[in-house]
Design a protein around this motif. Structure first.
Motif, PDB file in Angstrom:
ATOM      1  N   GLU A 129      44.513 -21.624 -41.374  1.00  0.00           N
ATOM      2  CA  GLU A 129      44.474 -22.606 -42.457  1.00  0.00           C
ATOM      3  C   GLU A 129      45.394 -22.177 -43.585  1.00  0.00           C
ATOM      4  O   GLU A 129      45.372 -21.023 -44.021  1.00  0.00           O
ATOM      5  N   THR A 183      35.612 -18.900 -46.031  1.00  0.00           N
ATOM      6  CA  THR A 183      35.152 -18.286 -44.787  1.00  0.00           C
ATOM      7  C   THR A 183      36.270 -17.415 -44.241  1.00  0.00           C
ATOM      8  O   THR A 183      37.392 -17.429 -44.746  1.00  0.00           O
ATOM      9  N   HIS A 228      37.505 -17.822 -41.258  1.00  0.00           N
ATOM     10  CA  HIS A 228      38.264 -18.572 -40.259  1.00  0.00           C
ATOM     11  C   HIS A 228      39.750 -18.566 -40.629  1.00  0.00           C
ATOM     12  O   HIS A 228      40.118 -18.783 -41.776  1.00  0.00           O
ATOM     13  N   ARG A 236      37.784 -25.979 -38.829  1.00  0.00           N
ATOM     14  CA  ARG A 236      37.411 -24.572 -38.801  1.00  0.00           C
ATOM     15  C   ARG A 236      36.552 -24.264 -37.575  1.00  0.00           C
ATOM     16  O   ARG A 236      36.756 -23.272 -36.882  1.00  0.00           O
ATOM     17  N   HIS A 240      36.142 -28.777 -42.302  1.00  0.00           N
ATOM     18  CA  HIS A 240      35.238 -27.801 -41.692  1.00  0.00           C
ATOM     19  C   HIS A 240      35.099 -28.044 -40.194  1.00  0.00           C
ATOM     20  O   HIS A 240      34.786 -27.110 -39.449  1.00  0.00           O
ATOM     21  N   ASP A 255      38.727 -24.158 -34.577  1.00  0.00           N
ATOM     22  CA  ASP A 255      39.949 -23.349 -34.712  1.00  0.00           C
ATOM     23  C   ASP A 255      41.214 -24.190 -34.628  1.00  0.00           C
ATOM     24  O   ASP A 255      42.246 -23.732 -34.120  1.00  0.00           O
TER      25      ASP A 255
END
Length: 376
Positions: free
Chosen positions: A331, A326, A328, A306, A303, A309
């Motif tokens: 990934e 999420t 984001h 995340r 996280h 970025d």
């Protein structure tokens, strides 16, 4: 068959997840207590809610209650002006005295409102004993009588709970407090001291600035079942060094040192083990923010990536990815579908933990190379 995909959030801005009308306040709360989660990843995923609460009550004195070792997660943010810390959960005379002192501090602040992100009976009991006038939390785990405002659990189902992204779960409390959906934009802050310490540490270890920086976080406080195998992490790391001249930096947390040492021992190429001492959580934020690629399990540092970025490859085993979904990007999740999962067991009861053994070195290496290419 191994599947790889990027997570996307399920929420829609403005959706009412609770079915409960926002609370009405005769007077806007001036002293607010926010009880934070106790897991690293959950605190990071709570940051949209924290930001939204400060926006909802801009004139209030908002105090955060958290575990002391988690303070570096939020250090550098505008939210930590007022913090209190849980006393140890021990039966020693010293721990009991610290518990009494914490309760006295909270009582003295005469909170108008206490908001509990954890589902624990412990958090509700403390807010009740602290005398908070309004106590808001999910009505579960037998704590309803301690709450003045019981929020219905949005994902309850027979025999358990339907997976719901944690940011959406916290958004139910936001809706109850008259807040818009806080979104799922995770936010962490860096400090100059931690940045400088990491820069110096990498230079001392011999990491060259021009090398692609690959951070490997191989542990998981949840339990052994979340951890992919050291020899497979080592094989992936060797490939990244040979093919891309990557600097593979292995950063274990406290208690994860043997796992990190096993990876180093299994590698043929050079790596950089940041141990003795391990990085602090604040320093780990700085390291991951600077990384070109973060490789690890479904655990807290993921996280961090995340929030900054950072491109990530995450190996999933026994856990349900929808809990931490999420929007984001950057990934790749590498996992296999198995009949026995997701089981959320800390230790696999089977002779073979197939959710992990079937995740191959080739599939993780391919994912890493794609994310690394996109980062550079």
């Amino acid at each position: 068959m191994t599947t790889e995909y990027i997570l996307r959030s399920l929420y829609r801005p403005g959706m009412d997840l609770s079915g409960m009308q926002p609370l009405q306040f005769k007077q806007t709360p001036q002293r607010v207590l926010l009880v934070l989660p106790t897991w690293v990843g959950d605190v990071v995923m709570a940051t949209p809610f924290i930001r939204g609460l400060f926006e909802r009550f801009p004139e209030a004195e908002i105090t955060l209650l958290m575990n002391r070792h988690l303070y570096p997660l939020l250090e550098g943010s505008p939210w930590v002006e007022r913090c209190e810390f849980w006393a140890p959960r021990k039966k020693t005379a010293e721990a009991k005295q610290q518990q009494r002192e914490l309760l006295a501090k909270l009582r003295a602040q005469r909170f108008d409102l206490a908001v509990m992100l954890p589902n624990s009976l412990r958090s509700a009991w403390l807010c009740f004993r602290a005398g908070a006038r309004r106590r808001v939390g999910f009505n579960r785990d037998g704590r309803g009588l301690l709450l003045t405002d019981r929020v219905p659990v949005p994902n309850r189902r027979k025999g358990g709970y339907e997976p719901l992204p944690l940011c959406d779960y916290f958004a139910v409390l936001a809706n109850t407090l008259g807040m818009p959906h806080p979104g799922d934009g995770l936010t962490l802050y860096l400090t100059d001291d931690a940045d400088a310490a990491v820069e110096q540490r990498l230079a001392t270890e011999g990491v060259r600035p021009e090398q692609p920086l690959v951070v490997l976080c191989p542990g998981a406080n949840f339990g052994a079942s979340k951890c992919w195998f050291p020899e497979r992490f080592a094989a992936v790391a060797d490939q990244l060094v040979r093919r891309h001249d990557a600097a593979v930096v292995i950063s274990p947390g406290p208690g994860e040192e043997p796992l990190a040492e096993a990876i180093v021992a299994a590698m043929s190429e050079r790596s950089f083990l940041l141990m003795a001492p391990c990085l602090t959580l604040g320093e780990l934020k700085s390291l991951i923010a600077d990384a070109d690629l973060l490789l690890g399990n479904d655990t807290g540092p993921r996280h961090f990536g995340r929030a900054f970025d950072t491109h990530r490859v995450t190996v999933f085993g026994p856990t349900e990815q929808r809990w931490t979904d999420t929007s984001h990007g950057n990934e790749t999740i590498v996992k296999v579908e198995v009949p026995c999962g997701p089981c959320h067991k800390k230790v696999c009861p089977l002779e073979e933990q197939v959710c992990m053994t079937r995740v191959t070195v080739d599939s993780v290496t391919e994912a890493c190379e794609r994310e690394l290419a996109a980062a550079l």
